[in-house]
Write a protein that holds these residues in place. Structure first.
Motif, PDB file in Angstrom:
ATOM      1  N   HIS A 191     -14.940  24.966  19.108  1.00 13.40           N
ATOM      2  CA  HIS A 191     -14.133  25.982  19.775  1.00 13.40           C
ATOM      3  C   HIS A 191     -14.583  27.350  19.302  1.00 13.40           C
ATOM      4  CE1 HIS A 191      -9.777  27.596  20.667  1.00 13.40           C
ATOM      5  NE2 HIS A 191     -10.649  27.960  21.568  1.00 13.40           N
ATOM      6  N   TRP A 192     -15.134  28.137  20.226  1.00 12.33           N
ATOM      7  CA  TRP A 192     -15.543  29.510  19.932  1.00 12.33           C
ATOM      8  C   TRP A 192     -14.550  30.425  20.622  1.00 12.33           C
ATOM      9  CZ3 TRP A 192     -21.124  31.692  21.183  1.00 12.33           C
ATOM     10  CH2 TRP A 192     -21.240  32.975  20.647  1.00 12.33           C
ATOM     11  N   LEU A 193     -13.629  30.975  19.829  1.00 11.33           N
ATOM     12  CA  LEU A 193     -12.557  31.811  20.355  1.00 11.33           C
ATOM     13  C   LEU A 193     -12.853  33.262  20.012  1.00 11.33           C
ATOM     14  CD1 LEU A 193      -9.737  31.449  21.767  1.00 11.33           C
ATOM     15  CD2 LEU A 193      -8.736  31.651  19.490  1.00 11.33           C
ATOM     16  N   GLY A 194     -12.915  34.102  21.033  1.00 20.05           N
ATOM     17  CA  GLY A 194     -13.257  35.498  20.834  1.00 20.05           C
ATOM     18  C   GLY A 194     -12.104  36.316  20.288  1.00 20.05           C
ATOM     19  N   PRO A 195     -12.403  37.516  19.748  1.00 19.77           N
ATOM     20  CA  PRO A 195     -11.366  38.354  19.149  1.00 19.77           C
ATOM     21  C   PRO A 195     -10.348  38.884  20.143  1.00 19.77           C
ATOM     22  CG  PRO A 195     -13.474  39.518  19.216  1.00 19.77           C
ATOM     23  CD  PRO A 195     -13.751  38.100  19.594  1.00 19.77           C
ATOM     24  N   MET A 196     -10.637  38.829  21.443  1.00 15.35           N
ATOM     25  CA  MET A 196      -9.627  39.244  22.420  1.00 15.35           C
ATOM     26  C   MET A 196      -8.447  38.268  22.426  1.00 15.35           C
ATOM     27  SD  MET A 196     -12.150  37.329  23.736  1.00 15.35           S
ATOM     28  CE  MET A 196     -13.381  38.570  24.127  1.00 15.35           C
ATOM     29  N   SER A 234     -14.568  30.721  24.665  1.00 15.20           N
ATOM     30  CA  SER A 234     -13.533  31.629  25.160  1.00 15.20           C
ATOM     31  C   SER A 234     -13.910  33.055  24.781  1.00 15.20           C
ATOM     32  CB  SER A 234     -12.170  31.266  24.551  1.00 15.20           C
ATOM     33  OG  SER A 234     -11.767  29.979  24.929  1.00 15.20           O
ATOM     34  N   LEU A 235     -14.906  33.588  25.465  1.00  7.48           N
ATOM     35  CA  LEU A 235     -15.384  34.949  25.212  1.00  7.48           C
ATOM     36  C   LEU A 235     -15.144  35.878  26.393  1.00  7.48           C
ATOM     37  CD1 LEU A 235     -18.802  34.191  23.470  1.00  7.48           C
ATOM     38  CD2 LEU A 235     -16.627  34.759  22.377  1.00  7.48           C
ATOM     39  N   LEU A 236     -14.749  35.324  27.533  1.00  4.66           N
ATOM     40  CA  LEU A 236     -14.534  36.093  28.770  1.00  4.66           C
ATOM     41  C   LEU A 236     -15.799  36.838  29.187  1.00  4.66           C
ATOM     42  CD1 LEU A 236     -10.907  37.470  28.170  1.00  4.66           C
ATOM     43  CD2 LEU A 236     -11.634  35.237  29.043  1.00  4.66           C
ATOM     44  N   GLU A 237     -16.961  36.229  28.903  1.00  7.79           N
ATOM     45  CA  GLU A 237     -18.254  36.769  29.337  1.00  7.79           C
ATOM     46  C   GLU A 237     -19.003  35.650  30.052  1.00  7.79           C
ATOM     47  OE1 GLU A 237     -20.707  38.813  26.563  1.00  7.79           O
ATOM     48  OE2 GLU A 237     -19.029  39.849  25.584  1.00  7.79           O
ATOM     49  N   TYR A 258     -17.500  23.580  27.710  1.00  5.30           N
ATOM     50  CA  TYR A 258     -16.155  23.694  28.275  1.00  5.30           C
ATOM     51  C   TYR A 258     -15.819  25.171  28.433  1.00  5.30           C
ATOM     52  CZ  TYR A 258     -15.024  18.761  27.502  1.00  5.30           C
ATOM     53  OH  TYR A 258     -14.990  17.389  27.549  1.00  5.30           O
ATOM     54  N   THR A 259     -15.645  25.616  29.654  1.00  2.59           N
ATOM     55  CA  THR A 259     -15.272  27.004  29.825  1.00  2.59           C
ATOM     56  C   THR A 259     -13.854  27.238  29.330  1.00  2.59           C
ATOM     57  OG1 THR A 259     -15.157  28.877  31.316  1.00  2.59           O
ATOM     58  CG2 THR A 259     -14.449  26.761  32.227  1.00  2.59           C
ATOM     59  N   GLY A 260     -13.717  28.308  28.563  1.00  3.09           N
ATOM     60  CA  GLY A 260     -12.411  28.814  28.182  1.00  3.09           C
ATOM     61  C   GLY A 260     -12.195  30.184  28.783  1.00  3.09           C
ATOM     62  N   ASP A 261     -12.960  30.492  29.829  1.00  3.82           N
ATOM     63  CA  ASP A 261     -12.925  31.805  30.477  1.00  3.82           C
ATOM     64  C   ASP A 261     -11.851  31.790  31.553  1.00  3.82           C
ATOM     65  OD1 ASP A 261     -13.363  34.118  31.975  1.00  3.82           O
ATOM     66  OD2 ASP A 261     -15.503  34.130  31.537  1.00  3.82           O
ATOM     67  N   ASP A 262     -10.676  32.294  31.202  1.00  4.70           N
ATOM     68  CA  ASP A 262      -9.538  32.236  32.112  1.00  4.70           C
ATOM     69  C   ASP A 262      -9.609  33.288  33.207  1.00  4.70           C
ATOM     70  OD1 ASP A 262      -7.619  30.222  30.655  1.00  4.70           O
ATOM     71  OD2 ASP A 262      -8.370  31.554  29.096  1.00  4.70           O
ATOM     72  N   LEU A 263     -10.699  34.058  33.250  1.00  4.50           N
ATOM     73  CA  LEU A 263     -10.884  35.067  34.288  1.00  4.50           C
ATOM     74  C   LEU A 263     -11.920  34.653  35.324  1.00  4.50           C
ATOM     75  CD1 LEU A 263     -10.969  38.303  32.078  1.00  4.50           C
ATOM     76  CD2 LEU A 263      -8.979  37.086  32.996  1.00  4.50           C
ATOM     77  N   ASN A 264     -12.928  33.896  34.899  1.00  2.00           N
ATOM     78  CA  ASN A 264     -14.089  33.609  35.754  1.00  2.00           C
ATOM     79  C   ASN A 264     -14.335  32.117  35.950  1.00  2.00           C
ATOM     80  OD1 ASN A 264     -15.028  36.497  35.877  1.00  2.00           O
ATOM     81  ND2 ASN A 264     -15.213  36.187  33.674  1.00  2.00           N
TER      82      ASN A 264
END
Length: 394
Positions: A191-196, A234-237, A258-264
């Motif tokens: 799990h790579w969770l970004g600082p956002m 989960s970096l939203l990039e 596994y995408t954790g990008d809840d925007l894209n």
């Protein structure tokens, strides 16, 4: 009364009121068998007891009927449950004792329901202000891995605030992860969770330079691919995620991104014709009926239909996950309350106050537009009550 007879007057950003007639609820199909087009998990919230204190520092008292009912709906939709993650307020109201009980109860429910479950291992039973050695971080992870595996869930190795605080080089992250992965009884999810999502994880993997962090992660997975089922990013990039999944396809075939990008997520799940992302998403806790329908369409080789369904949820998802992103949990809980999934709009640690009333009113509008007010009469009654409590008067 039919759904089309339900009309509410809602305030807009400029203070004027406009009527909103709720749309007929969408018929979202339930799968008749396993969903195989993608591996998909929803990170699911918890419902606190409405009569508990639910303020910072208070014990995490959980409404187990409501909380397990949320998970049953995810399994009924054919998705897996990612348990005790940040959507469940892990480390933000839900401590390890509560998380361990949640994992054990949810895993037992999954066995009875035939559902898929993976659960987060972290180091959060250590004191928050502790400065452990790397060996102590490894031992802390191992303790939680043992609890998860004994419960019968797959392990998700979550990003650790303690590790972020004490590790200064990529080699130290590699040392910790390789030691932890040596103990898993089935391939784990990283799990790579970004600082956002969590500012305390700034510089994870040993560098604030995301290119360098990318190299560290890719090397770690390539060396340990036999013990890694996938990695949630989960970096939203979107572009960075696409680059990493293409690299993993070359260097660690079979390891999932596994995408954790809840925007894209629509583009990432559908793919670019060569590679696609699987899904482990907090937004799926809200849009799971549509997500299930989209995966069913993919399974039927209806890519256009899948895209249309997923894109219909994006405006809602982007609003819920708008900056400050870590406050998204309040929007998830509000939707859960509107849907009748929990008896009150409350969250552990008082986090239901993390979003404004105006933000939550827009959640209601966008959920209606997406066909995700699953019981419009209940949603309308609760929205009307919310407006009164929030002080709105037409």
């Amino acid at each position: 009364m039919t759904t089309t007879d339900i009309t509410l007057s809602l305030p807009g950003p400029d203070g004027t009121w406009e009527p909103l007639t709720l749309r007929q609820p969408t018929h979202w199909p339930t799968p008749t068998g396993p969903l195989t087009a993608r591996s998909a998990y929803a990170a699911v919230p918890v419902a606190p007891r409405h009569d508990a204190d639910n303020v910072p520092g208070a014990p995490a008292l959980i409404d187990w009927d409501a909380t397990l009912g949320m998970r049953q709906r995810i399994w009924d939709a054919g998705l897996g449950v990612a348990e005790a993650m940040d959507t469940a307020q892990r480390g933000m109201g839900l401590d390890w004792d509560g998380a361990a009980e949640l994992i054990e109860r949810s895993a037992a429910h999954a066995r009875a329901a035939g559902g898929t479950i993976a659960a987060g291992a972290n180091t959060d039973h250590l004191p928050a202000d502790a400065t452990p050695t790397l060996t102590e971080v490894i031992d802390a992870y191992r303790h939680q891995v043992e609890v998860i595996q004994r419960a019968g869930a797959r392990v998700i190795v979550m990003a650790s605030r303690h590790l972020a605080a004490v590790a200064t080089h990529p080699e130290e992250y590699a040392q910790v992860y390789e030691s932890v992965l040596a103990d898993v009884d089935q391939p784990a999810i990283l799990h790579w969770l970004g600082p956002m999502f969590d500012p305390d994880l700034t510089g994870y993997w040993g560098s604030e330079d995301l290119d360098e962090a990318h190299r560290t992660v890719a090397d770690l997975i390539a060396r340990g691919a036999d013990r890694i089922e996938g990695i949630k990013v989960s970096l939203l990039e979107a572009r960075r995620e696409m680059d990493l999944r293409a690299e993993l396809a070359r260097r660690a075939p079979g390891v999932r991104l596994y995408t954790g990008d809840d925007l894209n997520y629509p583009d990432l799940i559908l793919g670019d014709g060569r590679h696609h992302s699987d899904a482990l998403l907090g937004v799926f806790a809200v849009v799971y009926p549509a997500a299930s329908a989209a995966l069913q369409a993919l399974q039927a080789a209806d890519d256009d239909g899948a895209r249309r369904i997923l894109e219909g949820t994006v405006a809602l998802g982007r609003h819920i996950f708008a900056a400050p992103t870590q406050s998204y949990k309040a929007g998830v809980a509000f939707w859960s309350w509107l849907s009748g999934h929990q008896p009150g709009f409350q969250m552990l640690y008082g986090m239901h106050s993390a979003r404004s009333a105006a933000h939550l009113i827009e959640v209601f509008r966008l959920a209606d537009r997406a066909g995700l007010l699953l019981d419009p009469p209940v949603a309308a009654a609760r929205m009307s009550a919310f407006l009164q409590v929030a002080g709105y008067r037409p």
